[in-house]
Structures are given as C-alpha cells and as structure tokens.
Design an enzyme around this catalytic site. Structure first.
Site, PDB file in Angstrom:
ATOM      1  CE1 TYR A 269      -3.292  -2.799   0.530  1.00  0.00           C
ATOM      2  CE2 TYR A 269      -4.625  -0.766   0.584  1.00  0.00           C
ATOM      3  CZ  TYR A 269      -4.609  -2.146   0.423  1.00  0.00           C
ATOM      4  OH  TYR A 269      -5.836  -2.857   0.275  1.00  0.00           O
TER       5      TYR A 269
ATOM      6  CG  ASP B  62      -8.370  -4.650   0.748  1.00  0.00           C
ATOM      7  OD1 ASP B  62      -9.173  -4.235   1.484  1.00  0.00           O
ATOM      8  OD2 ASP B  62      -8.177  -4.919  -0.288  1.00  0.00           O
TER       9      ASP B  62
ATOM     10  CG  ASP C 295      -2.952 -20.617  -0.566  1.00  0.00           C
ATOM     11  OD1 ASP C 295      -2.225 -20.493   0.466  1.00  0.00           O
ATOM     12  OD2 ASP C 295      -2.257 -21.300  -1.544  1.00  0.00           O
TER      13      ASP C 295
ATOM     14  CG  ASP D 170     -13.935  -7.076   1.214  1.00  0.00           C
ATOM     15  OD1 ASP D 170     -13.847  -6.445   2.077  1.00  0.00           O
ATOM     16  OD2 ASP D 170     -13.974  -6.851   0.003  1.00  0.00           O
TER      17      ASP D 170
ATOM     18  CE  LYS E 293       1.120 -18.815  -1.717  1.00  0.00           C
ATOM     19  NZ  LYS E 293       0.408 -19.843  -1.819  1.00  0.00           N
TER      20      LYS E 293
HETATM   21  C1  IPM Z   1     -10.668  -0.978   2.823  1.00  0.00           C
HETATM   22  C2  IPM Z   1     -10.618  -0.540   1.327  1.00  0.00           C
HETATM   23  C3  IPM Z   1      -9.408   0.316   1.319  1.00  0.00           C
HETATM   24  C4  IPM Z   1      -8.453  -0.763   1.436  1.00  0.00           C
HETATM   25  C5  IPM Z   1      -9.538   0.892  -0.186  1.00  0.00           C
HETATM   26  C6  IPM Z   1     -10.825   1.889  -0.349  1.00  0.00           C
HETATM   27  C7  IPM Z   1      -8.279   1.892  -0.359  1.00  0.00           C
HETATM   28  O1  IPM Z   1     -10.823  -1.655   0.425  1.00  0.00           O
HETATM   29  O2  IPM Z   1     -10.629  -0.273   3.859  1.00  0.00           O
HETATM   30  O3  IPM Z   1     -10.477  -2.342   2.870  1.00  0.00           O
HETATM   31  O4  IPM Z   1      -7.873  -1.394   0.416  1.00  0.00           O
HETATM   32  O5  IPM Z   1      -7.772  -0.623   2.304  1.00  0.00           O
HETATM   33 MN    MN Z   2     -10.953  -3.431   1.616  1.00  0.00          MN
END
Ligand code: IPM
Ligand code: MN
Length: 332
Positions: free
Chosen positions: A122, A230, A206, A234, A173
């Site tokens: 990042y 990240d 993975d 999700d 990884k």
């Molecule tokens: C998150 C988002 C951000 C990230 C983006 C929007 C920069 O996906 O907060 O998880 O990748 O960290």
């Molecule tokens: Mn994210």
C-alpha cells in the site's frame, strides 16, 4: 462523561446516512460528542478538485477521534480518493493497526483480524517504465520494516491475550514471499516467546481462505499484512453476516494522534437515498471508537444492543436505515 471532539467525515453515497445513525446510537448510549463535520470525498473533489487540503489534515490531527462513513463515486477515477484521502489519513496519522472484528452467533464465529495498515503493497512504492508502449514495465513493491511488522505483531499478541481463547494465527505466504514472509515469521516467533500464554498457528493465505469458509471457528485473532488483510477481511465479512456488519478501527495505539473508525463497506451510490443502507457496520465502528476513547460502558451497551437486535431481526426484514438506528438506540 468526558466530552470528545469528533471529526465526522460522512463522505459520499450512503456514508452520511449510516453515520447519522451511528451518532444517534452513541448519544443514546450516553456519549457526549462534540462533532465537527468535514466535507471530504467525491463531492468535494468533483466540485473543487480538492482531496485533502493540508489545513484540513492539520485540523484532523487535533481531534480526539475521526468517524468516517464512506467515500467514492463512479465519476472519480480509481486511486484519487483511495490514495489521496483514505490511505493518506492512514499514513499521515500513523494508523498502523486496522482492527476488524467479526461475530456471528448463528455460526459461532468470533474472530478479529489485525491488519498492518501503513506498509506492504500500500505504500505506493514502484512505478512505470516506457508506459503505454509494448515494452511497458510496471512494478509495485511491498515494503515491510522490522519496526512496522513488530509493532503490528505485538498489538496482535496483546489483543489475543485480552480475549478468552488466547490464540493468534499468523497469515502470510511464506512459501512464495520468502523475503517479506521470512521477516514476518521470524518477528512473530521472536515476539511469541514473550507471550507463553498465547497459543499460535501459521496459515498460508490461500489456505486461510478455505478455513475462513469451512471452519472459521478455528480462529481467534489473525495477524497479517496490509493486502492479505484487505482481502481476508472482505471474506471474513461475507462469512459472518455480510459486509453490512463489518466494522473497522484504524488505530494509532501509540496515541500520538487521533484514530479513525469506519465501516468496511463503500459508498454504495446505487442505494444512496433509498433508506436501504444497513447502518450496523457504522454503529459497531462507532462503538469501537467509544471503546478506544475509554468509554467502555457505552461501547459495551452498543455491542450488546446490536447482538440482541441481530438475534431478533429476522422478524424485521426490510427495516430502513433509520428504523435500524432507532431500534439499536432504544436498546442501549
Ligand atoms: C478497505 C478498502 C480500502 C483498502 C481502499 C478503499 C483503499 O478496501 O478499507 O478495506 O484497500 O484498504
Ligand atoms: Mn477492502
């Protein structure tokens, strides 16, 4: 209760709608919040070209905490708000921990991901050569410092120690990323020696994806790098009640400045203004803010109200954003 000065960055789309509910719930829980609204995000960028003026950043450095809804619009090119606002805040305010808790009583999930938040892929390290030609080269480095990795791992061990199960899993990884993976693994092992009461595990990222779907109960605390964190968060959101519930705290545990609290979800322009946005992720993020500020009583009342509401909410399908906010506010 102490009064706290909170910068509110509602942002775009459903951002301001969910933040209004989060503030409503905090106040119902007894929190005294002196809020200052900042207009940042796609709307400001499209009307003025400004993303995060230095004067605004300087003001933000002086508040007690920042509450952010969501920013983004299809009209803004990718990267402008991500790099120029969200990541800039994380880096400039040294918000080196991204803490994302996941709970689903239906599935028995109760885990937290500690995501390193200022390094890895990042940082913007890299660039182009011969851009736009057939011989184009693009590199995007991953920056991992001993200092950054160690402070993140230490935070994760402390968190694991404070929870019931005392268990911490490193996700990386190391079989392919033999340089950064080695640094993470060595640092993890060295710090682990100081925490004999915390049991540890290691999973390749993975495999961790499979485990999160098939046997998420194995996890208590996960610590991982910025990009893996990240993606994993999700996934963890999707298996523990959906992204509408996923909250996050971007923390500066050294407290050299304010920390920032935001739902994981985006601005969802497609449902903005319809009252269909789920404010629970913003509400849980706000409760993390109160907890970090030391208002543990109010924070606990909110998390309990949210879990009570979730247990009953199958009977309330179709509740609107403000109805959900009211229902939580009534229960705190
Ligand atoms: C998150 C988002 C951000 C990230 C983006 C929007 C920069 O996906 O907060 O998880 O990748 O960290
Ligand atoms: Mn994210």
């Amino acid at each position: 209760m102490t009064s706290y000065r909170i910068a509110v960055l509602g942002g775009d789309g459903i951002g301001p709608e969910v933040i209004a509910e989060a503030l409503k719930v905090c106040r119902a829980a007894g929190a005294e919040l002196d809020t200052v609204d900042y207009d940042l995000g796609a709307r400001r960028y499209l009307s003025s070209g400004e993303v995060l003026p230095d004067s605004v950043l300087d003001e933000l450095r002086r508040v007690d905490a920042i509450l952010l809804g969501a920013v983004g619009s299809p009209a803004v090119p990718p990267g402008v708000l991500e790099r120029g606002l969200l990541l800039k805040l994380r880096f400039e305010l040294d918000l080196y921990i991204n803490l994302r808790p996941f709970q689903s009583s239906a599935r028995g999930v109760d885990l937290a991901v500690v995501r390193e938040n200022t390094e890895g892929s990042y940082t913007g390290e890299g660039g182009f050569l011969r851009r736009g030609t057939p011989h184009e080269v693009a590199t995007q480095g991953s920056v991992n410092t001993r200092f950054g990795v160690e402070r993140c791992i230490r935070f994760a061990f402390d968190l694991a120690r404070s929870r019931d199960r005392h268990h911490l899993t490193l996700v990386h990884k190391t079989n392919v990323l033999t340089f950064s993976g080695d640094l993470w693994q060595r640092t993890f092992d060295q710090v682990a020696a100081e925490y004999p009461d915390v049991t540890t595990a290691y999973n390749h990222v993975d495999a961790a994806c499979i485990y999160l779907v098939e046997s998420p109960l194995r996890y208590d605390v996960i610590v991982t790098d910025n990009l893996f964190g990240d993606i994993l968060t999700d996934l963890a959101g999707a298996v523990s009640g959906g992204i509408g519930l996923a909250a996050s705290a971007n923390l500066n545990p050294a407290r050299t400045g304010p920390s920032l609290f935001e739902p994981v979800h985006g601005s969802a322009p497609d449902i903005a203004g319809t009252g269909r946005a789920n404010p629970l992720a913003a509400i849980i993020s706000a409760s993390m803010m109160l907890e970090f500020l030391g208002e543990t009583g109010a924070a606990d009342r909110i998390t309990k109200a949210v879990s009570d509401y979730r247990q009953q909410s199958h009977t309330e399908v179709g509740a609107s954003t403000s109805q959900i906010g009211d229902a939580i506010a009534e229960r705190v």
